[in-house]
Motif scaffolding. Structure first.
Motif, short mmCIF file in Angstrom:
data_model
loop_
_atom_site.label_atom_id
_atom_site.label_comp_id
_atom_site.label_asym_id
_atom_site.label_seq_id
_atom_site.Cartn_x
_atom_site.Cartn_y
_atom_site.Cartn_z
N PRO A 189 51.04 22.07 23.92
CA PRO A 189 50.67 23.48 24.08
C PRO A 189 49.34 23.86 23.43
O PRO A 189 48.82 24.93 23.69
N PHE A 190 48.81 22.99 22.58
CA PHE A 190 47.64 23.37 21.80
C PHE A 190 46.31 22.97 22.44
O PHE A 190 45.26 23.35 21.94
N TYR A 191 46.36 22.17 23.48
CA TYR A 191 45.10 21.74 24.09
C TYR A 191 45.05 22.11 25.56
O TYR A 191 46.07 22.20 26.24
N THR A 192 43.84 22.28 26.06
CA THR A 192 43.68 22.62 27.47
C THR A 192 44.12 21.44 28.33
O THR A 192 44.10 20.29 27.87
N VAL A 193 44.51 21.73 29.56
CA VAL A 193 45.00 20.65 30.41
C VAL A 193 43.88 19.66 30.71
O VAL A 193 44.11 18.45 30.79
N GLY A 194 42.66 20.17 30.82
CA GLY A 194 41.53 19.28 31.08
C GLY A 194 41.37 18.27 29.96
O GLY A 194 41.19 17.07 30.19
N ARG A 195 41.48 18.76 28.74
CA ARG A 195 41.34 17.87 27.59
C ARG A 195 42.45 16.82 27.59
O ARG A 195 42.22 15.66 27.27
N GLN A 196 43.67 17.24 27.96
CA GLN A 196 44.79 16.30 27.91
C GLN A 196 44.66 15.22 28.99
O GLN A 196 45.02 14.07 28.76
N ILE A 197 44.17 15.62 30.16
CA ILE A 197 43.98 14.62 31.20
C ILE A 197 42.86 13.67 30.80
O ILE A 197 42.98 12.44 30.90
N GLY A 198 41.78 14.26 30.28
CA GLY A 198 40.65 13.44 29.83
C GLY A 198 41.08 12.48 28.74
O GLY A 198 40.69 11.30 28.74
N GLU A 199 41.93 12.97 27.86
CA GLU A 199 42.40 12.14 26.76
C GLU A 199 43.15 10.92 27.28
O GLU A 199 42.97 9.80 26.79
N ALA A 200 44.01 11.15 28.29
CA ALA A 200 44.78 10.04 28.85
C ALA A 200 43.86 8.93 29.36
O ALA A 200 44.16 7.75 29.26
N TYR A 201 42.71 9.35 29.90
CA TYR A 201 41.74 8.37 30.38
C TYR A 201 41.00 7.74 29.21
O TYR A 201 40.84 6.52 29.14
N ALA A 202 40.58 8.57 28.28
CA ALA A 202 39.75 8.10 27.17
C ALA A 202 40.46 7.07 26.30
O ALA A 202 39.84 6.15 25.78
N ILE A 203 41.78 7.21 26.16
CA ILE A 203 42.53 6.28 25.32
C ILE A 203 42.31 4.84 25.79
O ILE A 203 42.16 3.93 25.00
N HIS A 204 42.27 4.68 27.11
CA HIS A 204 42.14 3.32 27.65
C HIS A 204 40.72 3.00 28.12
O HIS A 204 40.47 1.91 28.61
N HIS A 205 39.82 3.97 27.97
CA HIS A 205 38.40 3.73 28.29
C HIS A 205 37.57 4.32 27.16
O HIS A 205 36.99 5.40 27.30
N PRO A 206 37.51 3.62 26.03
CA PRO A 206 36.90 4.19 24.82
C PRO A 206 35.44 4.61 25.00
O PRO A 206 34.96 5.47 24.28
N GLY A 207 34.74 4.04 25.96
CA GLY A 207 33.32 4.35 26.08
C GLY A 207 33.01 5.62 26.86
O GLY A 207 31.87 6.04 26.93
N ALA A 208 34.04 6.24 27.45
CA ALA A 208 33.80 7.36 28.36
C ALA A 208 33.15 8.55 27.65
O ALA A 208 33.52 8.89 26.54
N THR A 209 32.18 9.16 28.31
CA THR A 209 31.51 10.32 27.71
C THR A 209 32.30 11.59 28.04
O THR A 209 33.12 11.61 28.95
N LYS A 210 31.97 12.63 27.31
CA LYS A 210 32.64 13.92 27.52
C LYS A 210 32.46 14.40 28.96
O LYS A 210 33.38 14.95 29.56
N LYS A 211 31.27 14.19 29.47
CA LYS A 211 30.96 14.66 30.80
C LYS A 211 31.82 13.92 31.84
O LYS A 211 32.38 14.52 32.75
N GLU A 212 31.90 12.61 31.65
CA GLU A 212 32.74 11.81 32.56
C GLU A 212 34.18 12.29 32.52
O GLU A 212 34.84 12.43 33.56
#
Lengths: 320, 334
Positions: free
Chosen positions: B104-127
């Motif tokens: 509940p504390f984070y935006t949905v965009g951030r949570q989806i991005g996070e799911a990707y970032a966990i397994h793709h450490p190099g991803a930029t914020k924009k990506e």
């Protein structure tokens, strides 16, 4: 806006409740063998013969415009914001509070930082090491902590650190601007006394909060996403568990700002608490009314701040 | 190679009242891209089985044995770090209640991005933002540009489940585990979500393991069905066979206890008598025998000997009844 209305109500209520006390402020203005005529004359001079509403009006006016007490020739002027005049101490209440508030603020701030660090730190440790010795130690500490009365812990500390081992000098308050080292030395014991006792509750709150959040579905989804444990604990679990703790901490801090009566007395710190206690003993009504109101102001302000903070911390209560 | 091969999975929870044998001797295979349903009542072990695949069974005293081979690597013997790299990337999960599954504390965009970032450490914020926007659009969230910065509580239940699905698919998982994905949703939304899962599966080529107690959901999107009862698989068959020729008395009971368009007007629903057994004190022999209408016909065999899964017709069934009786279960002979 609501806070202002609340403060008005609190001040009126405080004023009324103290005027309803059986002690007669006029009788206290002259010594033991006072003749009734003098008391009556004093009552008139001080305005205690007027109706309560009028007294309250004059009091409120004094807060904004300042007020002159006594009659011509022997009058004292207290500039705004005037919270009354203590006939017992022959001083404006505002200046009494102004000189004691920094002491109490020093105590409260240091204790607050310490207790949050100890309470949240130990509570987190206990939750993460649930069932192991760290957990038992922390919960044991919290049980012992809540059951110790302040005066006992305070006296024990003085006994151990001042009298027996002599590690610390007997606390004598010095302003931080005068000598920061003395200031620190005088406050370290009271800080720990207050912090240990409050921290006990926070250990429990933090531990239970974290354990509760850990069972939340969104934390499980965080794990299922593959979040590393550390990040999960900090950004998911702690983030959620600390929201209610911040709320309560804000109010506790404000409460402490109103004066730590027992601790200030034991460690001989000239703060709001000690001022209040002395006023109770001497039936010094103007001071009592003022310290009560100051404490109320802190609580009301803290409430407002916590409300704003809550909205900031939890998007669900954010006002659009 | 088989994508996922579960061999003799046993899960036991130690409780003060005794050991809860939640899953016993469960084995199955999942091939790439296929859809398998695990069906059963609450307490049948279906969710525990699903959670085991990602080692998500938590508790003070959980004992798991057997093998869970993901492309030949055993999930159960992996290190914590190895399992973490599987979670959300090779196998992703959709939970039952979308109202509580999103942070509940984070935006949905951030949570989806996070799911990707966990397994793709190099991803930029924009990506990450780009990926979140695309995912939202793919799962049918209108106005993704506006929605991406909103918090979960600003979405309806159906929308939130779409977001959970978007999050699960962001790393193109080989297996999507959906644990009762529609149970907490309105009936009108359920079909949409199932459709979405089927659609996403077609796009990503993921295999889907669908955990449900709802036979209607099963009929909708699955190819193969495993029926679980009291921690065991009692029947495993194609979806057509499961509905037309169930080969286990329990499956028959499930079918007879729900109404369908084929139910003739005079036909009555037949509830299964009794209640599911306690997993602490399981009945001896076949766990279903105290509730089974056929148990008496076999003498004492059902209460003394636990049946193994065997081939019956084109299905597999764990029942002592002879094949011809199992194949004729729906023929009214009760």
């Amino acid at each position: 806006m609501f806070a202002v209305v609340l403060l008005l109500i609190v001040s009126a209520f405080t004023f009324w409740i103290f005027s309803a006390l059986p002690s007669d402020p006029a009788a206290l203005t002259c010594g033991k063998n006072c003749r009734p005529e003098v008391i009556e004359a004093n009552r008139e001079r001080l305005g205690y013969d007027k109706p309560l509403v009028e007294q309250y009006g004059a009091y409120m006016k004094g807060i904004f415009a300042g007020r002159t007490y006594g009659e011509e020739g022997a009058s004292v002027h207290c500039p705004a914001p005037s919270l009354g005049y203590s006939y017992d101490r022959h001083e404006c209440v505002t200046s009494l509070i102004a000189s004691t508030l920094p002491v109490t603020a020093s105590i409260a701030l240091g204790a607050f930082v310490l207790w949050m660090a100890i309470g949240v730190g130990l509570g987190t440790l206990a939750a993460l090491k649930r069932g192991r010795w760290q957990d038992r130690l922390a919960t044991g500490f919290s049980v012992v902590g809540v059951s110790f009365p302040t005066f006992f812990l305070g006296l024990m500390f003085i006994m151990i650190f001042v009298i027996w081992t002599g590690i610390l000098p007997f606390p004598r308050y010095t302003g931080i601007t005068e000598n920061p080292v003395d200031w620190f030395m005088a406050l370290i014991l009271p800080w720990f006394v207050l912090a240990l006792i409050s921290a006990a509750t926070y250990v429990r709150m933090t531990r239970n909060g974290i354990l509760e959040v850990m069972n939340e579905e969104f934390v499980r989804l965080g794990i299922a996403k593959g979040l590393p444990r550390k990040r999960l604990i900090v950004t998911y679990v702690m983030r959620a568990a600390l929201v209610p703790i911040v709320t309560i901490a804000g109010l506790d801090f404000a409460f402490l700002l109103g004066g730590a009566l027992v601790t200030e007395s034991i460690f001989n710190l000239p703060g709001l608490g000690k001022l209040t206690l002395a006023a109770v003993v001497n039936s010094d009504l103007p001071i009592l009314v003022a310290t009560t109101m100051v404490a109320a102001v802190f609580i009301v302000i803290a409430n407002a701040v916590v409300d704003v903070l809550y909205g900031y911390l939890d998007p669900r209560v954010r006002v659009k | 190679m088989t994508l996922l091969s579960v061999r003799d999975l046993n899960v036991t929870f130690g409780t003060p009242e005794g050991d809860v044998r939640a899953v016993q001797g469960v084995s199955f295979d999942i091939e790439p891209g296929e859809t398998v349903a695990i069906v059963g009542e609450s307490g049948s072990g279906k969710s525990v089985t699903a959670n085991s695949l990602l080692r998500l069974n938590f508790g003070a005293d959980v004992r798991i044995s057997g093998e869970i081979l993901l492309e030949g690597r055993d999930v159960l013997t992996m290190t914590e770090d190895e399992v973490r790299s599987v979670r959300g990337s090779d196998m992703a999960m959709i939970f039952q209640d979308p109202l509580t599954a999103l942070n509940p504390f984070y935006t949905v965009g951030r949570q989806i991005g996070e799911a990707y970032a966990i397994h793709h450490p190099g991803a930029t914020k924009k990506e990450l933002r780009e990926i979140a926007l695309n995912s939202l659009e793919k799962v049918g969230i209108p106005e993704p540009l506006k929605r991406v910065d909103q918090y979960p509580h600003e979405f309806s239940g159906g929308m939130r489940q779409r977001i959970v699905i978007a999050m699960a698919l962001v790393n193109n998982p080989k297996i999507l585990i959906a644990d009762e994905p529609t149970t907490a949703l309105d009936v009108t939304v359920q079909a949409q979500i199932l459709e979405l899962i089927a659609e996403m599966q077609a796009q990503h080529g993921s295999a889907v393991i669908l955990i449900t107690h709802d036979l209607g959901v099963v009929a909708e999107i699955t190819e193969r069905v495993m029926v679980m009862y009291a921690g065991r698989v009692v029947e495993s068959a194609s979806v057509e066979n499961t509905f037309a020729v169930p080969t286990h008395p329990y499956t028959r009971g499930l079918l007879k206890s729900v109404k369908s368009l084929d139910t003739a007007r005079h036909e009555r629903l037949e509830p299964i008598p009794g209640t599911p057994p306690s997993l602490i004190k399981l009945p001896s022999g076949c766990p279903f025998h105290p509730r089974c209408a056929f148990a008496d016909s076999l003498g004492g065999r059902c209460s003394s000997e636990a049946p193994e899964l065997r081939i019956v017709g084109s299905s597999r069934s764990a029942c002592h009844l002879p094949d011809e009786r199992l194949l004729g279960l729906m023929g009214g002979a009760s």
